[in-house]
Scaffold this active site. Structure first.
Site, PDB file in Angstrom:
ATOM      1  CG  HIS A   1       4.932  -0.802 -16.315  1.00  0.00           C
ATOM      2  ND1 HIS A   1       5.835  -1.838 -16.318  1.00  0.00           N
ATOM      3  CD2 HIS A   1       3.797  -1.311 -15.754  1.00  0.00           C
ATOM      4  CE1 HIS A   1       5.290  -2.913 -15.769  1.00  0.00           C
ATOM      5  NE2 HIS A   1       4.044  -2.632 -15.422  1.00  0.00           N
TER       6      HIS A   1
ATOM      7  NE  ARG B   1       4.421  -4.226 -10.995  1.00  0.00           N
ATOM      8  CZ  ARG B   1       3.352  -3.509 -10.697  1.00  0.00           C
ATOM      9  NH1 ARG B   1       2.458  -3.226 -11.628  1.00  0.00           N
ATOM     10  NH2 ARG B   1       3.139  -3.078  -9.463  1.00  0.00           N
TER      11      ARG B   1
ATOM     12  CE1 TYR C   1      -0.281  -3.933 -14.012  1.00  0.00           C
ATOM     13  CE2 TYR C   1       0.780  -3.498 -16.129  1.00  0.00           C
ATOM     14  CZ  TYR C   1       0.869  -3.791 -14.783  1.00  0.00           C
ATOM     15  OH  TYR C   1       2.099  -3.955 -14.196  1.00  0.00           O
TER      16      TYR C   1
ATOM     17  CG  HIS D   1       3.255   3.984  -8.751  1.00  0.00           C
ATOM     18  ND1 HIS D   1       3.956   5.025  -9.301  1.00  0.00           N
ATOM     19  CD2 HIS D   1       3.943   2.868  -9.106  1.00  0.00           C
ATOM     20  CE1 HIS D   1       5.017   4.558  -9.956  1.00  0.00           C
ATOM     21  NE2 HIS D   1       5.027   3.249  -9.836  1.00  0.00           N
TER      22      HIS D   1
ATOM     23  CG  ASP E   1       5.773  -3.469  -6.871  1.00  0.00           C
ATOM     24  OD1 ASP E   1       6.833  -3.568  -6.226  1.00  0.00           O
ATOM     25  OD2 ASP E   1       5.692  -2.869  -7.962  1.00  0.00           O
TER      26      ASP E   1
ATOM     27  CG  ASP F   1       4.240  19.911  16.274  1.00  0.00           C
ATOM     28  OD1 ASP F   1       3.496  18.982  15.861  1.00  0.00           O
ATOM     29  OD2 ASP F   1       4.214  20.326  17.446  1.00  0.00           O
TER      30      ASP F   1
ATOM     31  CG  HIS G   1      13.498   0.029 -12.028  1.00  0.00           C
ATOM     32  ND1 HIS G   1      14.070  -0.245 -10.809  1.00  0.00           N
ATOM     33  CD2 HIS G   1      12.224  -0.422 -11.946  1.00  0.00           C
ATOM     34  CE1 HIS G   1      13.160  -0.826 -10.027  1.00  0.00           C
ATOM     35  NE2 HIS G   1      12.034  -0.966 -10.692  1.00  0.00           N
TER      36      HIS G   1
ATOM     37  CD  GLU H   1       9.328  -3.205 -12.642  1.00  0.00           C
ATOM     38  OE1 GLU H   1       8.208  -2.973 -12.147  1.00  0.00           O
ATOM     39  OE2 GLU H   1      10.372  -2.625 -12.277  1.00  0.00           O
TER      40      GLU H   1
HETATM   41  N1  GLY Z   1       7.649  -0.614  -7.177  1.00  0.00           N
HETATM   42  C1  GLY Z   1       8.155   0.268  -8.126  1.00  0.00           C
HETATM   43  C2  GLY Z   1       8.656  -0.433  -9.288  1.00  0.00           C
HETATM   44  O1  GLY Z   1       8.455  -1.617  -9.425  1.00  0.00           O
HETATM   45  O2  GLY Z   1       9.322   0.125 -10.114  1.00  0.00           O
HETATM   46 MN    MN Z   2      10.421  -2.175 -10.065  1.00  0.00          MN
HETATM   47 MN    MN Z   3       8.108  -3.017  -7.936  1.00  0.00          MN
END
Ligand code: GLY
Ligand code: MN
Ligand code: MN
Length: 425
Positions: free
Chosen positions: A332, A388, A370, A224, A241, A20, A336, A366
């Site tokens: 990746h 990174r 890795y 993540h 990060d 709750d 973004h 970014e």
């Molecule tokens: N921290 C998420 C990203 O860098 O996209």
């Molecule tokens: Mn990012």
């Molecule tokens: Mn990030």
């Protein structure tokens, strides 16, 4: 939006944390972007050119409830403080929406959103107006996606958005500086996380804009990683990060640095590749360029470096064409949009083509590398290393502005900062 159109947004609801108790309320990004109100349940109706143009539905004042769960603005406060032309208690929404939507052709509302409360309200209002057809009621005939509309609105940061964006990144910079300066072996990742987020909150940030990633050793290879529970070991790198939220805009910065303040030769070589990719990507963040181009520029630099380290073999152009040859190292994409959401809204493509960057867009650059802990191809000292480097970039003329430039990333700059202040007692 065009004539005879309206925009209906929901402010969001409280989410259960356990049993709750609830998470602290965070308003829906679009809702907050437009009106700044920060209360669960509220509805915003905007009808450009109509009277009233801007209507809010909010929780009514309730002294007993406010003692338990906080102050409410109430309808009166909604007009006074948030500029609504008129405001009503929430429970009147079902009754009043049909007349407010009477004569509207196109209703913008979030399509495909996880919001069980809004669509039934919309459908009931439309149904009500349909049944009033004989009496002259005119129901909306088109639903359009408010998320697409708002994405385009939010993508180009106006002056107010940019001021909040800069403040979010500045606070983020301060947090990273404090965290890097206090890092030394034998602290825990969560202790660094605490210092980072202390520095966000102490400057009025509402907290991290996403789960802070504080990963040492091979935790840095988990993209993540948010457990943040390991001991920092001499000789390892630490990847942070994290971003602070300000006015619900968020920063998003990554730095990777040696726990003991000195890169080993192998770490230095790998770091230099990622840094070169980060700088090349930023240099490409020009008006007219696009996110795919930045990715290719970063990727070329990373692949060239991987080749120099003999982690991949072949010609760079051929390797670039064969994702399987490198993706286990690069993992990746490299950019973004950034704004109220860390992965901010706005189309990345126009049709099928990557969208040309315009002044006022804010994005990340970014790149990372890795190396899995069990990668037998890699020299032992690089196994389980993740690096990174992420910056927040404002696209503008004559060239990109690095909003996050306050956190060092050169090898010398990083080494000069790590461990320079004691961890708070
Ligand atoms: N921290 C998420 C990203 O860098 O996209
Ligand atoms: Mn990012
Ligand atoms: Mn990030």
């Amino acid at each position: 939006m065009g004539e005879k159109s309206a925009l209906l947004l929901h402010g969001g609801v409280l989410r259960t944390r356990s049993n709750d108790t609830e998470h602290r309320f965070r308003p829906d990004s679009n809702f907050h972007y437009l009106c700044g109100l920060r209360e669960p349940g509220a509805l915003l109706l905007f009808r450009p050119g109509c009277d009233p143009e801007f209507t809010l539905f909010v929780r009514p004042r309730d002294l007993e409830a406010e003692i338990w769960s906080g102050r409410r603005v109430g309808p009166e406060g909604a007009t006074e403080k948030y500029g609504a032309d008129e405001a009503w208690p929430l429970e009147r929404a079902g009754q009043l929406l049909p007349s407010l939507l009477d004569g509207i052709d196109t209703l913008y509302t979030p399509l495909g959103a996880d919001d069980p409360g809004l669509m039934p309200l919309v459908h009931r209002a439309i149904d009500h107006l349909r049944r009033r057809d004989r009496y002259g009621g005119i129901a909306p005939e088109r639903l359009q996606d408010a998320r697409a509309l708002m994405g385009e609105e939010r993508l180009r940061k106006d002056e107010a958005a940019l001021a909040s964006m800069r403040r979010a990144v500045d606070i983020t910079v301060g947090g990273h500086l404090a965290a890097i300066a206090a890092t030394r072996p034998d602290l825990y990742e969560h202790q660094i996380e605490a210092l980072l987020e202390f520095n966000f909150r102490r400057h009025g940030s509402s907290g991290p804009g996403y789960g802070s990633i504080v990963g040492s050793g091979d935790n840095a290879t988990i993209l993540h990683y948010v457990d943040n529970e390991s001991l920092l070991r001499d000789g390892e790198l630490l990847l942070i990060d994290a971003g602070a939220e300000w006015d619900y805009f968020t920063g998003d910065i990554t730095r990777t640095f040696p726990v003991n303040g000195r890169f080993s030769p192998a770490q230095r070589d790998l770091y230099a590749i990622v840094l070169a990719a980060n700088e090349a990507g930023i240099a490409d963040a020009q008006v007219g360029s696009n996110i795919d181009s930045i990715y290719r520029v970063c990727l070329r630099t990373l692949i060239q470096g991987l080749r120099d380290l003999k982690l991949v073999e072949g010609e760079v152009d051929a390797l670039l064409e064969d994702e399987k040859s490198y993706i286990h190292y690069t993992r990746h994409r490299h950019s973004h949009w950034l704004g109220v959401d860390v992965h901010d809204v706005g189309h990345y493509c126009l049709g099928r083509e990557p969208r040309p960057l315009q002044p006022g867009y804010v994005l990340t650059v970014e790149p990372g590398l890795y190396i899995a802990a069990d990668d037998e191809r890699a020299p032992p000292e690089l196994r389980g290393v993740g690096i990174r480097i992420e910056d927040d970039i404002l696209v503008c003329t004559p060239g990109p502005e690095v909003l996050s430039a306050g956190v060092p990333k050169s090898i010398a700059g990083i080494e000069a900062l790590v461990g320079t202040v004691p961890y708070p007692a």
